[in-house]
Design an enzyme around this catalytic site. Structure first.
Site, mmCIF file in Angstrom:
data_model
loop_
_atom_site.group_PDB
_atom_site.id
_atom_site.type_symbol
_atom_site.label_atom_id
_atom_site.label_comp_id
_atom_site.label_asym_id
_atom_site.label_seq_id
_atom_site.Cartn_x
_atom_site.Cartn_y
_atom_site.Cartn_z
ATOM 1 N N LEU A 95 0.065 -0.883 0.028
ATOM 2 C CA LEU A 95 -0.263 0.222 -0.104
ATOM 3 C C LEU A 95 0.347 0.843 -0.002
ATOM 4 O O LEU A 95 0.382 2.464 -0.016
ATOM 5 C CB LEU A 95 -0.953 0.171 1.284
ATOM 6 C CG LEU A 95 -2.016 -1.094 0.971
ATOM 7 C CD1 LEU A 95 -2.441 -1.115 2.594
ATOM 8 C CD2 LEU A 95 -3.444 -0.814 0.303
ATOM 9 N N HIS A 96 2.233 1.219 0.450
ATOM 10 C CA HIS A 96 2.519 2.022 0.314
ATOM 11 C C HIS A 96 2.750 3.622 1.018
ATOM 12 O O HIS A 96 2.647 5.002 0.674
ATOM 13 C CB HIS A 96 3.114 3.032 -1.545
ATOM 14 C CG HIS A 96 3.312 1.947 -2.352
ATOM 15 N ND1 HIS A 96 2.377 1.369 -3.549
ATOM 16 C CD2 HIS A 96 3.747 0.702 -2.279
ATOM 17 C CE1 HIS A 96 3.130 0.093 -3.455
ATOM 18 N NE2 HIS A 96 3.841 -0.829 -3.423
ATOM 19 N N CYS A 97 2.300 2.998 2.135
ATOM 20 C CA CYS A 97 1.506 3.876 3.286
ATOM 21 C C CYS A 97 0.739 5.051 2.793
ATOM 22 O O CYS A 97 0.339 5.941 3.593
ATOM 23 C CB CYS A 97 2.879 4.720 3.639
ATOM 24 S SG CYS A 97 4.690 4.181 4.166
ATOM 25 N N ALA A 98 -0.329 4.438 1.476
ATOM 26 C CA ALA A 98 -1.412 5.169 0.947
ATOM 27 C C ALA A 98 -2.704 4.586 1.116
ATOM 28 O O ALA A 98 -2.809 4.205 0.181
ATOM 29 C CB ALA A 98 -0.501 5.746 -0.178
ATOM 30 N N PRO A 99 -3.247 3.635 1.548
ATOM 31 C CA PRO A 99 -4.515 3.218 1.862
ATOM 32 C C PRO A 99 -5.427 3.653 1.431
ATOM 33 O O PRO A 99 -6.124 2.917 0.690
ATOM 34 C CB PRO A 99 -4.233 2.378 3.106
ATOM 35 C CG PRO A 99 -3.457 3.741 4.280
ATOM 36 C CD PRO A 99 -2.969 3.726 3.779
#
Length: 122
Positions: A95-99
């Protein structure tokens, strides 16, 4: 004196010196153009396989050398493991710190595979 008394801590002079030295070696405009060219080649290669979906607009002139993609019916973590173990290609799955953006893109809860084009260091 105002506004100096608002400054907290000491300036990172070592970091600034390192940045200055790096900019003497690397021309940011040339590097960006090179990254955009490499991203274009990567996107073309990925487009040849219908199982692969690029996320976003990887051909945008605003692109900074990062491409996110998914492969139909294969979890991003599995893709990352195969690329790492078989080809020594490091990517970042998830999620690359961006859910919340992944919810909006429809890639939640697994996220995507993110690959960054960068300068090779040997």
């Amino acid at each position: 004196d105002f506004p100096t008394w608002l400054e907290a801590g000491t300036h990172n002079t070592v970091g600034l010196a390192g940045l200055s030295a790096a900019l003497d070696i690397i021309n940011p405009r040339e590097t960006r153009a090179h990254h955009q060219s490499l991203v274009g080649h990567l996107v073309e290669a990925l487009a040849d396989d219908r199982r692969i979906t690029a996320i976003g607009d990887p051909t945008s002139t605003r692109n900074v050398g990062v491409v996110s993609f998914n492969i139909t019916d294969v979890a991003p973590s599995e893709v990352a493991a195969v690329l790492d173990k078989t080809f020594s290609i490091a990517v970042r799955p998830g999620l690359h710190c961006a859910p919340y953006i992944h919810r909006a893109l429809g890639t939640f809860p697994d996220g995507t595979v993110r690959i960054e084009i960068g300068r090779a260091h040997v």
